[in-house]
Motif scaffolding. Structure first.
Motif, mmCIF file in Angstrom:
data_model
loop_
_atom_site.group_PDB
_atom_site.id
_atom_site.type_symbol
_atom_site.label_atom_id
_atom_site.label_comp_id
_atom_site.label_asym_id
_atom_site.label_seq_id
_atom_site.Cartn_x
_atom_site.Cartn_y
_atom_site.Cartn_z
ATOM 1 N N SER A 159 32.033 53.282 41.574
ATOM 2 C CA SER A 159 32.282 52.004 42.232
ATOM 3 C C SER A 159 33.732 51.935 42.714
ATOM 4 O O SER A 159 34.568 52.770 42.355
ATOM 5 N N VAL A 160 34.042 50.932 43.529
ATOM 6 C CA VAL A 160 35.401 50.798 44.061
ATOM 7 C C VAL A 160 36.413 50.529 42.956
ATOM 8 O O VAL A 160 37.600 50.801 43.125
ATOM 9 N N ALA A 161 35.957 49.984 41.826
ATOM 10 C CA ALA A 161 36.874 49.681 40.723
ATOM 11 C C ALA A 161 36.848 50.744 39.630
ATOM 12 O O ALA A 161 37.479 50.568 38.588
ATOM 13 N N ASP A 162 36.145 51.854 39.853
ATOM 14 C CA ASP A 162 36.000 52.874 38.815
ATOM 15 C C ASP A 162 37.334 53.531 38.512
ATOM 16 O O ASP A 162 38.091 53.890 39.416
ATOM 17 N N ASP A 163 37.613 53.689 37.223
ATOM 18 C CA ASP A 163 38.869 54.299 36.787
ATOM 19 C C ASP A 163 38.640 54.883 35.402
ATOM 20 O O ASP A 163 38.027 54.241 34.546
ATOM 21 N N GLU A 164 39.141 56.097 35.168
ATOM 22 C CA GLU A 164 38.922 56.767 33.886
ATOM 23 C C GLU A 164 39.633 56.056 32.740
ATOM 24 O O GLU A 164 39.179 56.090 31.601
ATOM 25 N N ILE A 165 40.760 55.411 33.036
ATOM 26 C CA ILE A 165 41.541 54.770 31.978
ATOM 27 C C ILE A 165 40.981 53.401 31.637
ATOM 28 O O ILE A 165 40.738 53.064 30.477
ATOM 29 N N ASP A 166 40.773 52.584 32.656
ATOM 30 C CA ASP A 166 40.286 51.228 32.391
ATOM 31 C C ASP A 166 39.614 50.689 33.650
ATOM 32 O O ASP A 166 40.171 50.781 34.743
ATOM 33 N N ALA A 167 38.428 50.160 33.495
ATOM 34 C CA ALA A 167 37.705 49.554 34.610
ATOM 35 C C ALA A 167 36.698 48.568 34.041
ATOM 36 O O ALA A 167 36.177 48.768 32.942
ATOM 37 N N PRO A 168 36.405 47.501 34.756
ATOM 38 C CA PRO A 168 35.410 46.546 34.258
ATOM 39 C C PRO A 168 34.025 47.183 34.199
ATOM 40 O O PRO A 168 33.626 47.924 35.101
#
Length: 208
Positions: free
Chosen positions: A162-171
């Motif tokens: 998703s556009v907010a995907d992040d390995e460290i922190d994402a909803p």
């Protein structure tokens, strides 16, 4: 598998219900209907279509008996749910959360047609993954019109890719709530008043 449900609420009558596939609807109170799974759905490749019509002067509370859990299928990981909603009376639509499990990818589309005198509360709750899972993906689109004029165009993505995907922190969870005609609602999210009337509340976090 394709599942279809049609619910029509008419003033002075019990809601009329038609259903097929892995999803059924049961009247639990005079103006309340619960959606009930009759088979494991949605799996990858499944499509759910729900049509709700609330006629002028009618009231309907629509719920679900349990959370919806999406899972990959043998051929594809994608599943779809399409809601078509027409409201001239009063509708309170608040199903249990959708849990996007394992590596499934689930797409929800809601198309809402409101009459000017209509009243609605529509809440959608999404959780990416069961305990320890975060590889699922969900996309939700809401198109709301009032008397044929655009009221809201809203889209959210969560999870892997998703556009907010992040390995460290994402909803990994969200709650979206639409109210009309109320310009404010007491919710846990951020409330935005809409130019055409009503309001939209959104919340995102790790767990519902």
């Amino acid at each position: 598998m394709r599942s279809d449900v049609v619910i029509v609420a008419t003033a002075g009558r019990h809601p009329r219900i038609e259903s097929s596939g892995g999803l059924a609807a049961r009247r639990t109170e005079p103006d309340t209907v619960h959606l009930v799974s009759t088979a494991a759905t949605p799996l990858g490749g499944d499509a759910i279509h729900v049509r709700v019509i609330v006629e002028s002067g009618a009231r309907l509370r629509l719920r679900s008996a349990a959370a919806t859990v999406t899972l990959p299928g043998a051929v594809t990981v994608e599943s779809h749910a399409v809601w078509t909603v027409e409201v001239a009376g009063a509708l309170d639509l608040d199903p249990e959360p959708t849990v996007v499990a394992a590596a499934s990818r689930h797409f929800t589309t809601t198309r809402l047609q409101l009459a000017d005198a209509g009243l609605i509360r529509l809440r959608e709750r999404i959780q990416i993954g069961r305990s320890g899972e975060r590889q699922g993906f969900w996309s939700g689109t809401l198109h709301a019109d009032i008397d044929g004029a655009p009221l809201l165009r809203h889209r959210i993505e969560l999870g892997s890719g998703s556009v907010a995907d992040d390995e460290i922190d994402a909803p990994l969870a969200c709650v979206s709530e639409l109210h009309y005609p109320a310009a404010h609602a007491e919710t846990s999210g951020t409330v935005l008043a809409l130019a055409g009337g009503g309001c939209l509340s959104t919340w995102q976090g790790q767990r519902l």
